[in-house]
Design a protein around this motif. Structure first.
Motif, PDB file in Angstrom:
ATOM      1  N   UNK A  80      17.680 -12.786 -48.871  1.00 27.66           N
ATOM      2  CA  UNK A  80      17.613 -14.241 -48.815  1.00 27.66           C
ATOM      3  C   UNK A  80      18.064 -14.850 -50.135  1.00 27.66           C
ATOM      4  N   UNK A  81      18.651 -16.033 -50.027  1.00 28.25           N
ATOM      5  CA  UNK A  81      19.077 -16.735 -51.227  1.00 28.25           C
ATOM      6  C   UNK A  81      17.930 -17.599 -51.731  1.00 28.25           C
ATOM      7  N   UNK A 115      24.728 -19.920 -50.859  1.00 27.79           N
ATOM      8  CA  UNK A 115      24.305 -19.713 -49.482  1.00 27.79           C
ATOM      9  C   UNK A 115      22.968 -20.347 -49.228  1.00 27.79           C
ATOM     10  N   UNK A 116      22.838 -20.934 -48.109  1.00 25.72           N
ATOM     11  CA  UNK A 116      21.512 -21.350 -47.674  1.00 25.72           C
ATOM     12  C   UNK A 116      21.064 -20.335 -46.654  1.00 25.72           C
ATOM     13  N   UNK A 117      20.089 -19.618 -46.965  1.00 29.59           N
ATOM     14  CA  UNK A 117      19.623 -18.637 -45.987  1.00 29.59           C
ATOM     15  C   UNK A 117      18.130 -18.606 -45.940  1.00 29.59           C
ATOM     16  N   UNK A 118      17.499 -19.669 -46.212  1.00 32.35           N
ATOM     17  CA  UNK A 118      16.048 -19.663 -46.306  1.00 32.35           C
ATOM     18  C   UNK A 118      15.681 -19.460 -47.752  1.00 32.35           C
ATOM     19  N   UNK A 119      14.545 -19.938 -48.064  1.00 31.02           N
ATOM     20  CA  UNK A 119      14.209 -19.924 -49.477  1.00 31.02           C
ATOM     21  C   UNK A 119      12.729 -19.744 -49.715  1.00 31.02           C
ATOM     22  N   UNK A 163      16.808 -22.898 -44.276  1.00 31.30           N
ATOM     23  CA  UNK A 163      18.225 -22.608 -44.265  1.00 31.30           C
ATOM     24  C   UNK A 163      18.686 -22.322 -42.881  1.00 31.30           C
ATOM     25  N   UNK A 164      19.921 -22.155 -42.757  1.00 30.77           N
ATOM     26  CA  UNK A 164      20.443 -21.835 -41.451  1.00 30.77           C
ATOM     27  C   UNK A 164      21.784 -21.217 -41.617  1.00 30.77           C
TER      28      UNK A 164
END
Lengths: 202, 492
Positions: free
Chosen positions: A43-44, A112-116, A122-123
């Motif tokens: 995750x980013x 990147x948005x991948x949840x944080x 994120x999505x």
């Protein structure tokens, strides 16, 4: 009541117009390069320029971020100055970048948005950093309804806020709720002000 | 009027009893859920490796069945790809693996994976482990051949019941393309493939079970599709919080029996990811979506409620990975991961993997999986169990609550029996509760009135037969960022 409706409609239209951007679908390579196995499992986390991975360091040249003059001025201070320039370049928000070829690859591999971890949602939908050289097609969801918008190159802070508010941002799930709340609040304020003016006029 | 009140009272009492009974039934149904464990990606064909799997308390073993290794490099002009005895196929390595696994008493799970280049439909495709537009008909033919070979009626080879269709189809690492012109396409491509795969497997034996998904956890723009979005698209559903079917019949639905997720977590087992991610803290989202899809008739499977499995999850350990998780925390998170999974309705959980990856000096440690349950030795026989392996074998967690000490665990052999809950005192371990594990070895409860652990000091453990679980510290470990395969810069 008519005035209320009119102001509601005008505000809503203004917000919709401001938020809407031309939908330009980016042609994507079939197999984009440069995303390691680890990056697809990790995750980013968010930075000032959007969510970013810790594993990949920015490779943007300091000159591009700080300008030639500023970089030279810093570098004239020797090793320390060079280091300061590098740190500034690495940690600068992506929007500061002028969108050169590096920033394009960064959008794929780094920003990147991948949840944080509870700090932001994120999505997978168009979660690229602002300021990339290619307009990214983004899918925004509002209450399950999917609409496609594209963000122009180097989106401004205002349009970023609008994107967040309208749910067209990649990281927001607010959807239509926030704009409705804003519109309702503005309309109520206008009506209240109008009413006070009428009372004062009597 | 006199007669009315007692009658009303009787009705109320009857309703109360029904509600109470219903509640009791629900509670016991909740308790009587198994947590079957396994180990995935066992590459070794060494019998010792399977003994080690057994040592972890596992009953299942999974390995990838690589289509491109079994099939010829070039498609023969004349052959029968549905015939497992066709001389163009080479199954030997997998035959040996299967015999070893079954001889060790393990339930095998085969994951058909990749595709030979001739079965791909992209011009210039050159990856066999990340195939591009695999031909569904060719996948179905291979699935038929594999299911026939491992049907229990071919050359004395054992039967395989569990068949997984492809690996992580939401990641560009293993499935191409993910997007076309910015639009996600992999869910639709995968739908055709899993339907074809299922047809091939079920044609041989309708009681075979097909596992779909096996999705990676994270949404990475351009490269991956978040597992929630992927699943919604796959099952023709929409909506985040209240998933519902899209108009249409989704081509008759999607054919599989079990859904699989790989919720690698960049943090603790309580950690939640983004809206389309599925990390350990997000499992409930996937369950909600699957239930909605079940109700909408989107899944054509053997079960009314499609089971959710985890066939991959782990964290790298330190040692040997300097960016991995320190062993005391890894032990805790291993037990908690199993607890969180079970609580989220997962009934099968496989750890990735049995032993640490090979150490290549030129490769950074964060790119090497060092998440095995065993430290890697020069040979499999020389492998040493990690302390975290014991937490996987006999998971136990305990949390101080207002009314007492809450605990949950599973016995190492997944069988019932008496379990004693102990806490560590000044003079050693003392008993605070005794419970019976259910027929699946699951035990849970509240040691009422036990105030132990509220000071965040001490530890609890479970004792079963002659062994004890790994002690579970009363000091909570807050969530922090921990990449599952280790941090690149562990020292900042």
């Amino acid at each position: 009541m008519t005035r209320f409706k009119t102001s509601y409609g005008v505000l809503a239209a203004a917000l919709a117009l401001a938020a809407a951007t031309p939908a330009t679908a980016a042609e994507e390579a079939l197999i984009p390069p440069g995303n390691s196995a680890v990056n697809q499992y990790t995750e980013s986390f968010p930075t000032s320029g959007g969510n970013k991975r810790t594993e990949k360091r920015s490779t943007r040249p300091a000159e591009r971020v700080l300008g030639k003059k500023n970089t030279e001025r810093l570098e004239s201070h020797g090793a320390d100055g060079r280091e300061v320039a590098e740190v500034a370049a690495e940690t600068a928000p992506v929007a500061v970048d002028d969108g050169g070829p590096d920033s394009g690859s960064e959008a794929g591999a780094g920003a990147v948005v991948g949840g944080s971890g509870g700090q932001g949602s994120g999505g997978d939908t168009g979660s690229t950093a602002a300021g990339t050289d290619t307009p990214e097609r983004q899918t925004a969801r509002a209450d399950g309804v999917e609409t496609s918008v594209a963000r122009p190159e180097g989106s401004s802070a205002f349009s970023e806020v609008l994107a967040q508010a309208t749910g067209s941002s990649d990281s927001g799930e607010t959807g239509l709720l926030l704009p409705l709340v804003i519109v309702t609040t503005l309309a109520a304020s206008a009506a209240y002000a109008l009413r006070r003016r009428r009372i004062a006029a009597r | 009027m006199k007669g009315t009140r007692p009658a009303a009272l009787r009705v109320a009492l009857a309703i109360a009893c029904c509600v109470a009974l219903g509640g009791a039934t629900a509670a016991s149904a909740d308790a009587a859920r198994p947590l079957t464990t396994g180990v995935s990606y066992i590459y070794e064909n060494d019998a010792v490796a399977f003994e080690h799997v057994k040592m972890t308390g596992s009953t299942m073993a999974q390995t990838p069945l690589r289509w491109s290794l079994i099939a010829p490099n070039k498609e023969p002009a004349s052959w029968d790809p549905t015939n497992p005895a066709d001389p163009n196929y080479d199954w030997e390595e997998f035959d040996v693996w299967l015999v070893n696994a079954v001889n060790a008493g393990l339930i095998p799970v085969l994951q058909v994976r990749g595709a030979p280049l001739w079965a791909q439909r992209c011009p210039g495709a050159n990856e066999t482990d990340a195939p591009c537009k695999t031909d569904p008909a060719k996948l179905a033919a291979f699935a038929t051949a594999a299911a026939r070979r491992y049907s229990g009626q071919f050359g004395g080879l054992p039967k395989v019941r569990y068949w997984q269709g492809l690996n992580e189809p939401n990641l560009s690492l293993y499935f191409m393309p993910q997007y076309e012109n910015g639009k996600p396409v992999s869910p639709e491509l995968y739908r055709d493939l899993i339907n074809a795969f299922s047809a091939g497997i079920k044609a041989v034996d309708p009681s075979n079970l097909v596992i779909a998904g096996g999705l990676g956890p994270i949404a990475v723009p351009k490269y991956t599709i978040g597992p929630m979005k992927f699943t919604r698209e796959l099952l023709c559903m929409r909506g985040h919080n209240k998933p519902r079917p899209k108009p249409g019949d989704c081509g008759g639905g999607v054919n599989f029996d079990i859904y699989d997720i790989h919720p690698y977590t960049t943090g603790s087992p309580a950690h939640e990811g983004g809206v389309n991610d599925v990390q350990l803290g997000d499992l409930h989202k996937m369950q909600t979506l699957l239930r909605a899809a079940n109700r909408a008739g989107r899944i054509n499977g053997a079960f009314k409620r499609t089971p959710l499995w985890i066939t991959e999850l782990s964290w790298d350990s330190n040692p040997p990975d300097p960016g991995g998780l320190a062993m005391p925390i890894l032990k805790r998170w291993t037990a908690e991961a199993l607890f969180v999974a079970w609580r989220s309705g997962v009934d099968t959980f496989m750890w990735y993997s049995l032993r640490d990856g090979e150490d290549f000096p030129e490769t950074p440690s964060y790119l090497e999986p060092e998440s095995g349950l065993f430290f890697r030795g020069p040979t499999v026989a020389a492998d040493v169990p990690k302390p975290s392996m014991y937490a996987y074998r006999f998971p136990f967690v305990a949390y101080p609550r207002e009314k007492g000490l809450y605990f949950w665990g599973r016995t190492p052999n997944s069988k019932g029996g008496k379990v004693v809950i102990q806490v560590r005192g000044k003079s050693g371990w003392r008993r605070v509760e005794s419970v019976r594990a259910d027929r699946f070895g699951i035990f849970k409860g509240l040691a009422r009135g036990v105030r132990y652990g509220r000071s965040k000091r001490g530890a609890a453990r479970a004792h079963y037969r002659k062994g004890s679980s790994v002690p579970f510290s009363m000091r909570p470990v807050p969530d922090f960022r921990q990449p599952p395969f280790g941090a690149e810069n562990p020292h900042g």
